[in-house]
Design a protein around this motif. Structure first.
Motif, PDB file in Angstrom:
ATOM      1  N   SER A   1       2.195   5.302  10.517  1.00 15.22           N
ATOM      2  CA  SER A   1       3.092   6.338  10.027  1.00 15.22           C
ATOM      3  C   SER A   1       4.536   5.876  10.210  1.00 15.22           C
ATOM      4  O   SER A   1       4.860   5.245  11.205  1.00 15.22           O
ATOM      5  CB  SER A   1       2.847   7.619  10.825  1.00 15.22           C
ATOM      6  OG  SER A   1       4.035   8.385  10.868  1.00 15.22           O
ATOM      7  N   PRO A   2       5.418   6.203   9.247  1.00 16.67           N
ATOM      8  CA  PRO A   2       6.820   5.789   9.384  1.00 16.67           C
ATOM      9  C   PRO A   2       7.516   6.520  10.526  1.00 16.67           C
ATOM     10  O   PRO A   2       8.640   6.191  10.895  1.00 16.67           O
ATOM     11  CB  PRO A   2       7.431   6.168   8.033  1.00 16.67           C
ATOM     12  CG  PRO A   2       6.554   7.240   7.494  1.00 16.67           C
ATOM     13  CD  PRO A   2       5.181   6.976   8.022  1.00 16.67           C
ATOM     14  N   LEU A   3       6.839   7.535  11.085  1.00 15.21           N
ATOM     15  CA  LEU A   3       7.411   8.274  12.211  1.00 15.21           C
ATOM     16  C   LEU A   3       7.089   7.590  13.534  1.00 15.21           C
ATOM     17  O   LEU A   3       7.709   7.871  14.552  1.00 15.21           O
ATOM     18  CB  LEU A   3       6.843   9.702  12.242  1.00 15.21           C
ATOM     19  CG  LEU A   3       7.208  10.585  11.064  1.00 15.21           C
ATOM     20  CD1 LEU A   3       6.318  11.799  11.006  1.00 15.21           C
ATOM     21  CD2 LEU A   3       8.670  10.988  11.137  1.00 15.21           C
TER      22      LEU A   3
ATOM     23  N   GLU B   1       0.828  -1.191   0.000  1.00 14.40           N
ATOM     24  CA  GLU B   1       0.000   0.000   0.000  1.00 14.40           C
ATOM     25  C   GLU B   1       0.867   1.248   0.000  1.00 14.40           C
ATOM     26  O   GLU B   1       2.077   1.192   0.167  1.00 14.40           O
ATOM     27  CB  GLU B   1      -0.929  -0.041   1.209  1.00 14.40           C
ATOM     28  CG  GLU B   1      -1.857  -1.233   1.133  1.00 14.40           C
ATOM     29  CD  GLU B   1      -2.811  -1.284   2.307  1.00 14.40           C
ATOM     30  OE1 GLU B   1      -3.933  -0.814   2.135  1.00 14.40           O
ATOM     31  OE2 GLU B   1      -2.443  -1.779   3.376  1.00 14.40           O
ATOM     32  N   SER B   2       0.211   2.381  -0.149  1.00 14.32           N
ATOM     33  CA  SER B   2       0.902   3.655  -0.194  1.00 14.32           C
ATOM     34  C   SER B   2       1.786   3.845   1.043  1.00 14.32           C
ATOM     35  O   SER B   2       1.359   3.580   2.162  1.00 14.32           O
ATOM     36  CB  SER B   2      -0.155   4.754  -0.250  1.00 14.32           C
ATOM     37  OG  SER B   2       0.471   5.976  -0.401  1.00 14.32           O
ATOM     38  N   GLY B   3       3.027   4.272   0.821  1.00 11.86           N
ATOM     39  CA  GLY B   3       3.930   4.538   1.934  1.00 11.86           C
ATOM     40  C   GLY B   3       4.634   3.323   2.487  1.00 11.86           C
ATOM     41  O   GLY B   3       5.360   3.422   3.476  1.00 11.86           O
ATOM     42  N   SER B   4       4.474   2.165   1.857  1.00 15.25           N
ATOM     43  CA  SER B   4       5.085   0.953   2.408  1.00 15.25           C
ATOM     44  C   SER B   4       6.575   0.852   2.100  1.00 15.25           C
ATOM     45  O   SER B   4       7.249  -0.045   2.589  1.00 15.25           O
ATOM     46  CB  SER B   4       4.339  -0.287   1.908  1.00 15.25           C
ATOM     47  OG  SER B   4       4.328  -0.330   0.505  1.00 15.25           O
ATOM     48  N   GLY B   5       7.090   1.764   1.259  1.00 16.08           N
ATOM     49  CA  GLY B   5       8.531   1.778   1.024  1.00 16.08           C
ATOM     50  C   GLY B   5       8.962   1.185  -0.303  1.00 16.08           C
ATOM     51  O   GLY B   5      10.156   0.959  -0.538  1.00 16.08           O
ATOM     52  N   LYS B   6       8.027   0.977  -1.202  1.00 20.65           N
ATOM     53  CA  LYS B   6       8.355   0.369  -2.487  1.00 20.65           C
ATOM     54  C   LYS B   6       9.282   1.271  -3.290  1.00 20.65           C
ATOM     55  O   LYS B   6      10.369   0.861  -3.721  1.00 20.65           O
ATOM     56  CB  LYS B   6       7.066   0.115  -3.296  1.00 20.65           C
ATOM     57  CG  LYS B   6       6.018  -0.672  -2.564  1.00 20.65           C
ATOM     58  CD  LYS B   6       4.753  -0.889  -3.398  1.00 20.65           C
ATOM     59  CE  LYS B   6       3.961   0.356  -3.754  1.00 20.65           C
ATOM     60  NZ  LYS B   6       3.343   1.043  -2.614  1.00 20.65           N
ATOM     61  N   SER B   7       8.849   2.525  -3.501  1.00 18.35           N
ATOM     62  CA  SER B   7       9.659   3.440  -4.311  1.00 18.35           C
ATOM     63  C   SER B   7      10.995   3.717  -3.651  1.00 18.35           C
ATOM     64  O   SER B   7      12.039   3.695  -4.306  1.00 18.35           O
ATOM     65  CB  SER B   7       8.933   4.767  -4.509  1.00 18.35           C
ATOM     66  OG  SER B   7       7.735   4.563  -5.206  1.00 18.35           O
ATOM     67  N   MET B   8      10.956   3.982  -2.348  1.00 14.53           N
ATOM     68  CA  MET B   8      12.186   4.347  -1.663  1.00 14.53           C
ATOM     69  C   MET B   8      13.195   3.212  -1.730  1.00 14.53           C
ATOM     70  O   MET B   8      14.397   3.455  -1.857  1.00 14.53           O
ATOM     71  CB  MET B   8      11.870   4.718  -0.214  1.00 14.53           C
ATOM     72  CG  MET B   8      12.938   5.526   0.487  1.00 14.53           C
ATOM     73  SD  MET B   8      13.536   6.929  -0.463  1.00 14.53           S
ATOM     74  CE  MET B   8      12.099   7.990  -0.384  1.00 14.53           C
ATOM     75  N   SER B   9      12.754   1.969  -1.685  1.00 12.57           N
ATOM     76  CA  SER B   9      13.722   0.874  -1.734  1.00 12.57           C
ATOM     77  C   SER B   9      14.411   0.793  -3.091  1.00 12.57           C
ATOM     78  O   SER B   9      15.616   0.576  -3.149  1.00 12.57           O
ATOM     79  CB  SER B   9      13.095  -0.457  -1.311  1.00 12.57           C
ATOM     80  OG  SER B   9      11.981  -0.754  -2.090  1.00 12.57           O
TER      81      SER B   9
HETATM   82  N1  LIG Z   1      11.511  12.788   0.458  1.00  9.99           N
HETATM   83  C1  LIG Z   1      10.926  12.233   1.529  1.00  9.99           C
HETATM   84  N2  LIG Z   1      10.976  12.838   2.737  1.00  9.99           N
HETATM   85  C2  LIG Z   1      10.401  12.292   3.818  1.00  9.99           C
HETATM   86  N3  LIG Z   1       9.742  11.122   3.806  1.00  9.99           N
HETATM   87  C3  LIG Z   1       9.647  10.478   2.649  1.00  9.99           C
HETATM   88  C4  LIG Z   1      10.221  11.001   1.441  1.00  9.99           C
HETATM   89  N4  LIG Z   1       9.949  10.130   0.446  1.00  9.99           N
HETATM   90  C5  LIG Z   1       9.236   9.126   1.001  1.00  9.99           C
HETATM   91  N5  LIG Z   1       9.066   9.335   2.310  1.00  9.99           N
HETATM   92  C6  LIG Z   1       8.373   8.432   3.248  1.00  9.99           C
HETATM   93  O1  LIG Z   1       8.927   7.155   3.161  1.00  9.99           O
HETATM   94  C7  LIG Z   1       7.927   6.153   3.231  1.00  9.99           C
HETATM   95  C8  LIG Z   1       8.035   5.231   2.051  1.00  9.99           C
HETATM   96  O2  LIG Z   1       7.705   5.962   0.897  1.00  9.99           O
HETATM   97  P1  LIG Z   1       7.677   5.342  -0.556  1.00  9.99           P
HETATM   98  O3  LIG Z   1       7.584   6.473  -1.489  1.00  9.99           O
HETATM   99  O4  LIG Z   1       8.776   4.386  -0.742  1.00  9.99           O
HETATM  100  O5  LIG Z   1       6.296   4.546  -0.513  1.00  9.99           O
HETATM  101  P2  LIG Z   1       5.620   3.701  -1.672  1.00  9.99           P
HETATM  102  O6  LIG Z   1       5.449   2.316  -1.155  1.00  9.99           O
HETATM  103  O7  LIG Z   1       6.331   3.885  -2.947  1.00  9.99           O
HETATM  104  O8  LIG Z   1       4.173   4.374  -1.694  1.00  9.99           O
HETATM  105  P3  LIG Z   1       3.238   4.823  -2.941  1.00  9.99           P
HETATM  106  O9  LIG Z   1       2.451   3.604  -3.290  1.00  9.99           O
HETATM  107  O10 LIG Z   1       2.380   5.877  -2.321  1.00  9.99           O
HETATM  108  O11 LIG Z   1       4.131   5.335  -4.019  1.00  9.99           O
HETATM  109  C9  LIG Z   1       6.609   6.878   3.293  1.00  9.99           C
HETATM  110  O12 LIG Z   1       6.149   6.878   4.601  1.00  9.99           O
HETATM  111  C10 LIG Z   1       6.931   8.277   2.836  1.00  9.99           C
HETATM  112  O13 LIG Z   1       6.095   9.200   3.493  1.00  9.99           O
END
Ligand SMILES: Nc1ncnc2c1ncn2[C@@H]1O[C@H](COP(=O)(O)OP(=O)(O)OP(=O)(O)O)[C@@H](O)[C@H]1O
Ligand SMILES: Nc1ncnc2c1ncn2[C@@H]1O[C@H](COP(=O)(O)OP(=O)(O)OP(=O)(O)O)[C@@H](O)[C@H]1O
Ligand code: SF4
Ligand SMILES: [Mg+2]
Ligand SMILES: [Mg+2]
Lengths: 343, 331
Positions: free
Chosen positions: B278-280, B44-52
């Motif tokens: 929340s990731p916080l 789901e949104s925010g699970s960390g897919k993009s960031m990884s």
């Molecule tokens: N530039 C940033 N600054 C602070 N927090 C961030 C930043 N980018 C992402 N996050 C946080 O890191 C966590 C993971 O984000 P990420 O973008 O990887 O989620 P995602 O799984 O790709 O979600 P989505 O499906 O919404 O794209 C989220 O809680 C997001 O709020």
């Protein structure tokens, strides 16, 4: 007996036969733009009865939102009529329309954008009560807001929060509470789950259905997501380029699509089962939806239809009955789909 | 981890400094993808897919602290200099994002943009690069590519723009394609076209693909292996048939059941209460515990379950793996 039967719904075509709450007749909504006249809605007729959900599905730009907005008279019809609760509202003045906005409410896709960030949840929900002068004093209003919070499954203490302190699902619940506030005859739900997390979408769909059962609400449910529309609706209509190309019960549309576009749409939806996916043969449509400024002559779908024949360029097919309560706008309805699926 | 992996990450962790404190976006993630294979990251949104994937390819934002190991084509990518990382990325990795306009320059012709990608990394002359651009636009299914090569992005539909971005991503003949929600903004019929296109290109070119999506249906159609992410961790991972056929984590099971299934009738849907954390403010134990329908015992609340095998390549992070019949069992 069909395996598709539902506990809360009779098989076949028997929508609950309540009175007609809203009706569009040959509605056209055209927008003049520098690039030409956009025919957003171009001859749509539909009827919604009390207590039922009419689903509207179709691709981006097919005219779903504009159709929904027309039911609230938030857009001006170019031609055709809009009738709500038995009254023709097509030509109503802005003053009279204020009363209509109480009869027809809307819930939007993005609950973040549709709520005023400065207002608390409680004030947001109270706003329609004040605008439509629905409750007496502050105390009565406060009680009504609490009642509405209960109905949509939000804790009462959330009334003092601001939208940014809520999750997406909670914000959408606030949007629904606002829509319920005026006890409307009809609620237009425009992509109410599209921006929500997968696990929260099911919560909102269950909530909407529960409220409908308890309060005998009437919905127009607009979505891209065919499976969600199938799940939510008593009857559904598939839109393409400003027109309804097929309508019927979800069972009819899902199991016996009669229009080639519906068949292609169904075959494009991925299913969460790898084995099914591997064996599936998709009907891949070529090209894109043509511009609504200059729709194709004859059948609007012909430029992408795998079954198009020369006749399709000359004749604009009408939405004709293919079975009781099941209609399709295709010159070769049924046959074309059979041919597509066989090839 | 196999040496044949095109990209492999081990114990990848990303912490982002924010005004409200450190956000742990990704926490101890392991995965790898081989040539010709598709790994789907779902969640789901925010699970960390993009960031990884951004962290794995050296594109994490400046405020992020990235730890763990990344190997790209056998090279220790994490230990490489920023300059070498940029070159390797340009030469070996293609990217496709959700919004094609983030990758396209509105004032350059699509041909120019596809050509540039090839010129820079393959050292082609301008003329050869233009010919190659036409070839690539044709490959990704742009009709009459030789004429459309001089068109601007705004003259294309959303689906066509995404095809152009795919052509750009392919221009350097990448070993790895990273596709972050490439079809989320598109209609289903266009999505079907793009999925088909990538699958076909992958068969022909042998590219490794990491495909990020929240759509379980798309995963079922494209993935060889899948990792289900929640609150920055992988909760379940393995071959797509095993994870979808015998989901072992209560979250995966619930997610698969939450979608309306037209074949199953119209009763109420199975729901997961609440919303992702929340990731916080992540829970101490299993991040899914507050919403978990199983909610085993106090250990779930306080102790992080390890990622353990349920079969050879199928791993799950729970104290209570589900059985194939849906019952919860004890480890
Ligand atoms: N530039 C940033 N600054 C602070 N927090 C961030 C930043 N980018 C992402 N996050 C946080 O890191 C966590 C993971 O984000 P990420 O973008 O990887 O989620 P995602 O799984 O790709 O979600 P989505 O499906 O919404 O794209 C989220 O809680 C997001 O709020
Ligand atoms: N105010 C307007 N002015 C000009 N064109 C408009 C206006 N509103 C809508 N349109 C156009 O009318 C057509 C139908 O738009 P509409 O928003 O009703 O589609 P939709 O089916 O709701 O699409 P989506 O799924 O993207 O929300 C589109 O081509 C759109 O660009
Ligand atoms: S009328 Fe012709 S072009 Fe239109 S849907 Fe039917 S077969 Fe296709
Ligand atoms: Mg819309
Ligand atoms: Mg993302």
């Amino acid at each position: 007996m069909s395996e598709h039967e539902r506990p809360d719904r009779q098989p076949g075509d028997s929508p609950p036969a309540g009175e007609v709450v809203a009706e569009l007749d040959e509605l056209c909504v055209w927008f003049p733009t520098p690039a030409g006249v956009v025919r957003a809605v171009d001859g749509v007729s539909l009827r919604v009865r009390r207590g039922e959900t009419l689903g509207l599905v179709g691709e981006s730009g097919s005219g779903k939102s504009t159709t929904g907005l027309a039911l609230l008279r938030l857009v001006d019809p170019t031609s055709g009529t809009v009738r709500v609760a038995g009254q023709e509202v097509t030509g109503w003045s802005r003053r009279r329309l204020r009363a209509l906005r109480r009869r027809v409410a809307m819930v939007f896709q993005d609950p973040q954008a549709s709520l005023d960030p400065r207002l608390t949840v409680g004030s947001s929900i109270a706003e329609p009560l004040i605008v439509h002068r629905l409750t007496g004093g502050t105390a009565a209003r406060r009680r009504r807001v609490e009642e509405l919070l209960d109905m949509v499954g939000l804790r009462r203490d959330l009334a003092d929060r601001h939208p940014h302190e809520l999750s997406g699902g909670q914000r959408q619940r606030v949007g629904i509470a606002r829509a319920l506030a005026g006890e409307p005859d009809l609620i237009v739900l425009d992509e109410p789950i599209a921006s929500l997390d997968l696990s929260v979408q099911a919560q909102i769909m269950n909530l909407l259905r529960g409220l409908q059962r308890d309060l005998r609400l009437t919905y127009v449910f607009i979505a891209h997501d065919l499976a969600a529309v199938e799940h939510m609706s008593d009857r559904m209509a598939v839109m393409y380029l400003g027109r309804i190309v097929e309508s019927g019960t979800p069972a009819q549309v899902w199991r016996q699509p009669a229009h080639p576009y519906t068949a292609a749409l169904l075959s494009a939806i991925p299913v969460a089962d790898p084995q099914v996916e591997r064996q599936r043969r998709r009907i891949i449509l070529s090209g894109d939806i043509p511009s609504p400024v200059d729709p194709p002559t004859g059948c609007r779908f012909r430029t992408r239809c795998p079954q198009a024949r020369p006749e399709c360029a000359a004749t604009d097919p009408v939405l004709a009955e293919v079975a009781a309560g099941h209609r399709a706008a295709c010159l070769f309805a049924g046959d074309a789909v059979r041919a597509m699926r066989a090839s | 981890m196999s040496d044949a992996a095109v990209l492999a990450v081990t114990d990848l962790t990303v912490t982002i400094g924010t005004r409200r404190g450190p956000a742990r976006a990704v926490a101890g993630v392991d995965w790898s993808v081989r040539a010709g294979e598709t790994l789907a990251l779902v969640g789901e949104s925010g699970s960390g897919k993009s960031m990884s994937v951004l962290a794995a390819t050296g594109l994490a934002p400046r405020a992020a602290r990235v730890t763990g190991q990344v190997r790209l084509l056998g090279t220790d990518f994490t230990a490489s200099s920023p300059d070498r990382r940029r070159r390797m990325r340009g030469r070996h990795v293609g990217f496709v994002f959700q919004d094609p306009m983030t990758s396209l320059n509105p004032v350059l012709t699509v041909g120019r943009q596809v050509a540039e990608a090839g010129e820079e990394h393959l050292g082609l002359t301008r003329r050869a690069a233009r010919a190659r651009a036409v070839e690539l636009l044709d490959l990704v299914g742009i009709p009459s590519a030789a004429q459309r090569v001089d068109a601007y992005p705004h003259q294309f539909s959303g689906g066509m723009r995404q095809r152009v971005v795919i052509a750009m991503a392919l221009a350097c003949e990448p070993d790895l394609l990273i596709a972050d929600e490439p079809t989320t903004a598109l209609d289903v019929t266009t999505q079907a076209q793009i999925v088909e296109l990538v699958a076909d290109l992958q068969r022909r070119l042998g590219t490794a693909v990491v495909w990020i999506t929240h759509d379980l249906g798309v995963v079922a159609g494209i993935a060889d292996t899948v990792a289900v992410m929640y609150a920055g961790r992988i909760l379940e991972q393995g071959p797509v048939d095993a994870v979808f056929g015998q989901p072992a984590h209560p979250y995966t099971t619930a997610l698969l059941a939450a979608r309306p299934d037209p074949a199953a009738g119209g009763g109420d849907l199975v729901t997961i209460a609440g919303a992702p954390p929340s990731p916080l403010a992540l829970p101490a134990g299993c991040a899914f515990w507050p919403r978990c329908p199983v909610r085993g015992d106090a250990r779930c609340e306080h102790e992080l379950p390890p990622l353990r095998p349920v079969s050879t390549r199928h791993h799950v992070r729970t104290f209570y793996p589900q059985h194939a019949d849906g019952r919860a069992g004890h480890e």
